[in-house]
Design a protein around this motif. Structure first.
Motif, PDB file in Angstrom:
ATOM      1  N   LEU A 127       0.821  -1.210   0.000  1.00  0.00           N
ATOM      2  CA  LEU A 127       0.000   0.000   0.000  1.00  0.00           C
ATOM      3  C   LEU A 127       0.857   1.264   0.000  1.00  0.00           C
ATOM      4  N   PHE A 128       1.885   1.305   0.845  1.00  0.00           N
ATOM      5  CA  PHE A 128       2.719   2.505   0.926  1.00  0.00           C
ATOM      6  C   PHE A 128       3.635   2.638  -0.283  1.00  0.00           C
ATOM      7  N   SER A 129       3.968   1.536  -0.921  1.00  0.00           N
ATOM      8  CA  SER A 129       4.684   1.594  -2.193  1.00  0.00           C
ATOM      9  C   SER A 129       3.804   2.273  -3.233  1.00  0.00           C
ATOM     10  N   PHE A 130       2.527   1.903  -3.238  1.00  0.00           N
ATOM     11  CA  PHE A 130       1.556   2.528  -4.145  1.00  0.00           C
ATOM     12  C   PHE A 130       1.421   4.017  -3.859  1.00  0.00           C
ATOM     13  N   ILE A 131       1.325   4.376  -2.581  1.00  0.00           N
ATOM     14  CA  ILE A 131       1.145   5.771  -2.199  1.00  0.00           C
ATOM     15  C   ILE A 131       2.348   6.615  -2.594  1.00  0.00           C
ATOM     16  N   LEU A 132       3.552   6.042  -2.486  1.00  0.00           N
ATOM     17  CA  LEU A 132       4.754   6.763  -2.894  1.00  0.00           C
ATOM     18  C   LEU A 132       4.697   7.151  -4.370  1.00  0.00           C
ATOM     19  N   ILE A 133       4.133   6.289  -5.183  1.00  0.00           N
ATOM     20  CA  ILE A 133       4.059   6.531  -6.624  1.00  0.00           C
ATOM     21  C   ILE A 133       2.814   7.338  -6.992  1.00  0.00           C
ATOM     22  N   ASN A 134       1.756   7.179  -6.203  1.00  0.00           N
ATOM     23  CA  ASN A 134       0.477   7.852  -6.508  1.00  0.00           C
ATOM     24  C   ASN A 134      -0.033   8.612  -5.282  1.00  0.00           C
ATOM     25  N   PRO A 135       0.702   9.602  -4.800  1.00  0.00           N
ATOM     26  CA  PRO A 135       0.352  10.250  -3.535  1.00  0.00           C
ATOM     27  C   PRO A 135      -0.983  10.981  -3.536  1.00  0.00           C
ATOM     28  N   PHE A 136      -1.430  11.434  -4.694  1.00  0.00           N
ATOM     29  CA  PHE A 136      -2.676  12.200  -4.732  1.00  0.00           C
ATOM     30  C   PHE A 136      -3.832  11.435  -5.371  1.00  0.00           C
ATOM     31  N   SER A 137      -3.661  10.129  -5.488  1.00  0.00           N
ATOM     32  CA  SER A 137      -4.785   9.304  -5.919  1.00  0.00           C
ATOM     33  C   SER A 137      -5.782   9.206  -4.769  1.00  0.00           C
ATOM     34  N   THR A 138      -7.016   8.871  -5.078  1.00  0.00           N
ATOM     35  CA  THR A 138      -8.043   8.713  -4.049  1.00  0.00           C
ATOM     36  C   THR A 138      -8.158   7.242  -3.680  1.00  0.00           C
ATOM     37  N   ILE A 139      -8.014   6.958  -2.401  1.00  0.00           N
ATOM     38  CA  ILE A 139      -8.215   5.597  -1.921  1.00  0.00           C
ATOM     39  C   ILE A 139      -9.379   5.610  -0.934  1.00  0.00           C
ATOM     40  N   TYR A 140      -9.864   4.423  -0.607  1.00  0.00           N
ATOM     41  CA  TYR A 140     -11.026   4.334   0.269  1.00  0.00           C
ATOM     42  C   TYR A 140     -10.651   3.642   1.570  1.00  0.00           C
ATOM     43  N   ALA A 141     -10.705   4.407   2.663  1.00  0.00           N
ATOM     44  CA  ALA A 141     -10.446   3.865   3.990  1.00  0.00           C
ATOM     45  C   ALA A 141     -11.784   3.606   4.662  1.00  0.00           C
ATOM     46  N   PHE A 142     -12.119   2.329   4.812  1.00  0.00           N
ATOM     47  CA  PHE A 142     -13.439   1.943   5.330  1.00  0.00           C
ATOM     48  C   PHE A 142     -14.541   2.644   4.530  1.00  0.00           C
ATOM     49  N   PHE A 143     -14.355   2.610   3.208  1.00  0.00           N
ATOM     50  CA  PHE A 143     -15.328   3.107   2.229  1.00  0.00           C
ATOM     51  C   PHE A 143     -15.450   4.643   2.218  1.00  0.00           C
ATOM     52  N   ILE A 144     -14.523   5.324   2.903  1.00  0.00           N
ATOM     53  CA  ILE A 144     -14.502   6.791   2.901  1.00  0.00           C
ATOM     54  C   ILE A 144     -13.383   7.263   1.971  1.00  0.00           C
ATOM     55  N   PRO A 145     -13.681   8.069   0.952  1.00  0.00           N
ATOM     56  CA  PRO A 145     -12.639   8.529   0.029  1.00  0.00           C
ATOM     57  C   PRO A 145     -11.683   9.509   0.706  1.00  0.00           C
ATOM     58  N   ILE A 146     -10.388   9.325   0.462  1.00  0.00           N
ATOM     59  CA  ILE A 146      -9.364  10.180   1.051  1.00  0.00           C
ATOM     60  C   ILE A 146      -8.134  10.162   0.150  1.00  0.00           C
ATOM     61  N   LYS A 147      -7.426  11.274   0.065  1.00  0.00           N
ATOM     62  CA  LYS A 147      -6.199  11.318  -0.716  1.00  0.00           C
ATOM     63  C   LYS A 147      -5.152  10.397  -0.085  1.00  0.00           C
ATOM     64  N   ALA A 148      -4.428   9.678  -0.913  1.00  0.00           N
ATOM     65  CA  ALA A 148      -3.503   8.654  -0.434  1.00  0.00           C
ATOM     66  C   ALA A 148      -2.458   9.221   0.516  1.00  0.00           C
ATOM     67  N   ILE A 149      -1.894  10.379   0.200  1.00  0.00           N
ATOM     68  CA  ILE A 149      -0.836  10.957   1.023  1.00  0.00           C
ATOM     69  C   ILE A 149      -1.370  11.345   2.401  1.00  0.00           C
ATOM     70  N   LEU A 150      -2.603  11.847   2.448  1.00  0.00           N
ATOM     71  CA  LEU A 150      -3.217  12.202   3.732  1.00  0.00           C
ATOM     72  C   LEU A 150      -3.502  10.948   4.545  1.00  0.00           C
ATOM     73  N   PHE A 151      -3.985   9.912   3.883  1.00  0.00           N
ATOM     74  CA  PHE A 151      -4.224   8.640   4.575  1.00  0.00           C
ATOM     75  C   PHE A 151      -2.929   8.122   5.187  1.00  0.00           C
ATOM     76  N   ALA A 152      -1.825   8.178   4.430  1.00  0.00           N
ATOM     77  CA  ALA A 152      -0.532   7.674   4.905  1.00  0.00           C
ATOM     78  C   ALA A 152      -0.106   8.397   6.175  1.00  0.00           C
ATOM     79  N   ILE A 153      -0.238   9.716   6.179  1.00  0.00           N
ATOM     80  CA  ILE A 153       0.166  10.508   7.341  1.00  0.00           C
ATOM     81  C   ILE A 153      -0.691  10.166   8.560  1.00  0.00           C
ATOM     82  N   LEU A 154      -2.003  10.154   8.365  1.00  0.00           N
ATOM     83  CA  LEU A 154      -2.907   9.853   9.472  1.00  0.00           C
ATOM     84  C   LEU A 154      -2.718   8.431   9.987  1.00  0.00           C
TER      85      LEU A 154
END
Length: 201
Positions: A127-154
């Motif tokens: 997951l963090f390998s993906f985020i490094l390459i796509n930091p501003f993609s939208t991922i879903y944390a427990f079905f809630i959309p969030i920017k990947a880089i923000l998710f990583a930090i939190l």
């Protein structure tokens, strides 16, 4: 994205599901494959550093880990394969299992009661390998959309806090170790990934 090289991700998921299912119904097998730092260090049962990543506590634990691997593993497998060949992703995944256990290994090496299982550390590496390459993609944390880089930090803040509190049975240290390993392995094996990351800003 055309997923031309995703067989390894499917194979990892299939093997993990099969081994986990067998361990659900066999307590002896479950104990044998679990990560027990005391036995790794004192009994030299080094195989546990790998096998624990293929065993899960229950169906929910297994489902969420494999679902995450399914969504992000396919992308990372294609990238690693395109750059470094077909075996690079399996090497990445298998190394990430023991790498994610290093903090716990040293922390609990003299505690015979400590035991851990699950692919969470390795999945976090992916997951963090993906985020490094796509930091501003939208991922879903427990079905809630969030920017990947923000998710990583939190996620790292939360995991660090929970690891210090030690309030539950979740291996937060493994989550942190896996995330760090995923980033480092990606930087070391994929040329110009840092420049690509910076360019996203």
């Amino acid at each position: 994205v055309k997923y031309q090289h995703i067989m390894i991700t499917y194979i990892i998921i299939a093997i993990t599901c099969l081994v986990s299912y067998q361990a659900f119904n066999n307590q002896e097998l479950f104990e044998k494959l679990s990560f027990k730092p005391y036995k790794v260090v004192h009994n030299k049962e080094y195989y546990r550093l790998i096998t624990n990543g293929f065993v899960h506590a229950d169906w929910t634990h297994l489902f969420f880990n494999m679902l995450t691997l399914y969504f992000f593993g396919r992308t990372q497998e294609q990238i690693f394969t395109a750059v470094n060949g077909e075996m690079s992703f399996i090497l990445f995944y298998l190394l990430s299992i023991p790498a994610s256990s290093l903090i716990s290994l040293f922390k609990y090496k003299d505690d015979p009661r400590y035991s851990a299982i699950g692919a969470s550390g390795a999945v976090n590496a992916v997951l963090f390998s993906f985020i490094l390459i796509n930091p501003f993609s939208t991922i879903y944390a427990f079905f809630i959309p969030i920017k990947a880089i923000l998710f990583a930090i939190l996620f790292l803040i939360y995991s660090s806090y929970m690891a210090k509190k030690n309030m539950d049975n979740i291996g937060h240290e493994a989550h942190i170790s896996g995330a760090i390993f995923g980033v480092l392995f990606t930087i070391l094996t994929l040329p110009n990934v840092i420049n690509h990351f910076i360019s996203q800003f």
